[in-house]
Scaffold this active site. Structure first.
Site, PDB file in Angstrom:
ATOM      1  N   ASP A 113      27.075 -19.845  30.282  1.00  0.00           N
ATOM      2  CA  ASP A 113      25.975 -18.914  30.571  1.00  0.00           C
ATOM      3  C   ASP A 113      25.354 -18.358  29.289  1.00  0.00           C
ATOM      4  O   ASP A 113      26.022 -18.244  28.262  1.00  0.00           O
ATOM      5  CB  ASP A 113      26.524 -17.766  31.445  1.00  0.00           C
ATOM      6  CG  ASP A 113      25.420 -17.009  32.155  1.00  0.00           C
ATOM      7  OD1 ASP A 113      24.264 -17.490  32.179  1.00  0.00           O
ATOM      8  OD2 ASP A 113      25.714 -15.923  32.688  1.00  0.00           O
ATOM      9  N   ASN A 116      21.152 -21.797  41.642  1.00  0.00           N
ATOM     10  CA  ASN A 116      20.193 -22.122  40.577  1.00  0.00           C
ATOM     11  C   ASN A 116      18.973 -22.900  41.105  1.00  0.00           C
ATOM     12  O   ASN A 116      17.946 -22.969  40.439  1.00  0.00           O
ATOM     13  CB  ASN A 116      20.851 -22.915  39.440  1.00  0.00           C
ATOM     14  CG  ASN A 116      21.770 -22.086  38.567  1.00  0.00           C
ATOM     15  OD1 ASN A 116      22.752 -22.589  38.021  1.00  0.00           O
ATOM     16  ND2 ASN A 116      21.466 -20.795  38.398  1.00  0.00           N
TER      17      ASN A 116
END
Ligand code: IPE
Ligand code: IPE
Ligand code: MG
Length: 243
Positions: free
Chosen positions: A15, A63
């Protein structure tokens, strides 16, 4: 660096690509591109230190809700990575696998991915497990569905459904639970990653953004892990007595 204890399975939530790019006044996709270098570095290091399974959270089911342009770019990167790296991964005796709703990926990526999985299926050096279009809850619901179907067919009876049986219906059926879960960029959450499998996983959260997470940072995480005492509910004395 000598590590006293090597995790068999390391899972990573990669991330911070967007923030890494933003800090440099660049578009988010630039961060994703640089993040690919970290993928290479981490795979290489994991293989070198003797980790058996490396699971990378590359794209979550959630996502898909990102701007279409970003999703397209990420799919392009995945395609590029598979096309460019599979041969080298194969040379390094790495077995490629994928978990998640692979059927949602663009057709051409599914084809390349399945080829890569097939080509490397007999490799023994390390498993590189890519979490793509992955959701922990969806995986658990899927397992429940498969189990219900097996019961309906008479292949399984409800009293046989133990934790172990349940785990066999997950994508990770023949893979041990992660020993160590790393999350970069400082976010303190699981974001729907390996919810069932991480019941007793050691967590390591670093503020380093993914494009900056290379061998040195990975080794620091492994070193931190090697100093931990995993008690699984027991007392420290019990664990030491056993050692
Ligand atoms: C991780 O970086 C990559 C993916 C989730 C695909 P992000 O894109 O989430 O970057 P931040 O969190 O916005 O900085
Ligand atoms: C988690 O990162 C998914 C991946 C790293 C692929 P996100 O950036 O999507 O997570 P949230 O939404 O901030 O929790
Ligand atoms: Mg993020």
């Amino acid at each position: 660096m000598v590590l006293s204890k090597i995790p068999a399975h390391v899972a990573i939530i990669m991330d911070g690509n967007g923030r890494w790019a933003k800090k440099r006044g660049k578009p988010r996709i630039y961060g994703h591109q640089q993040g690919m270098e970290s993928v290479r570095a981490v795979v290489e290091t994991a293989r070198k230190v003797g980790i058996k399974v490396l699971t990378l959270y590359a794209f979550s089911k959630e996502n898909w809700a990102r701007p279409l342009e970003e999703v397209k770019f990420l799919m392009g990167l995945l395609e590029h990575y598979l096309q460019k790296e599979v041969e080298e991964l194969h040379q390094k005796d790495i077995q490629i696998r994928a978990i998640g709703e692979i059927e949602r990926l663009p057709e051409r990526i599914q084809v390349i991915l399945h080829q890569a999985i097939k080509k490397t299926a007999a490799n023994k050096g390390m498993i590189l497990n890519l979490a793509l279009s992955y959701s922990g809850r969806a995986e658990i619901a899927r397992a429940a569905r498969l189990i219900a179907e097996a019961c309906k067919r008479g292949q399984l009876s409800p009293d046989q459904i133990t934790e172990q049986t349940f785990a066999r219906y997950l994508y990770t059926a023949d893979i041990p639970d992660p020993d160590l879960l790393i999350r970069t960029s400082g976010e303190k959450r699981l974001s729907n990653f390996l919810l069932f499998q991480c019941a007793y996983t050691e967590l390591y959260i670093t503020p380093i953004l993914w494009p900056d997470f290379r061998e040195k940072e990975f080794m620091a995480a492994l070193e931190d892990f090697s100093r931990r005492e995993r008690r699984f509910g027991k007392t420290s004395e019990q664990i030491k007595g056993k050692a």
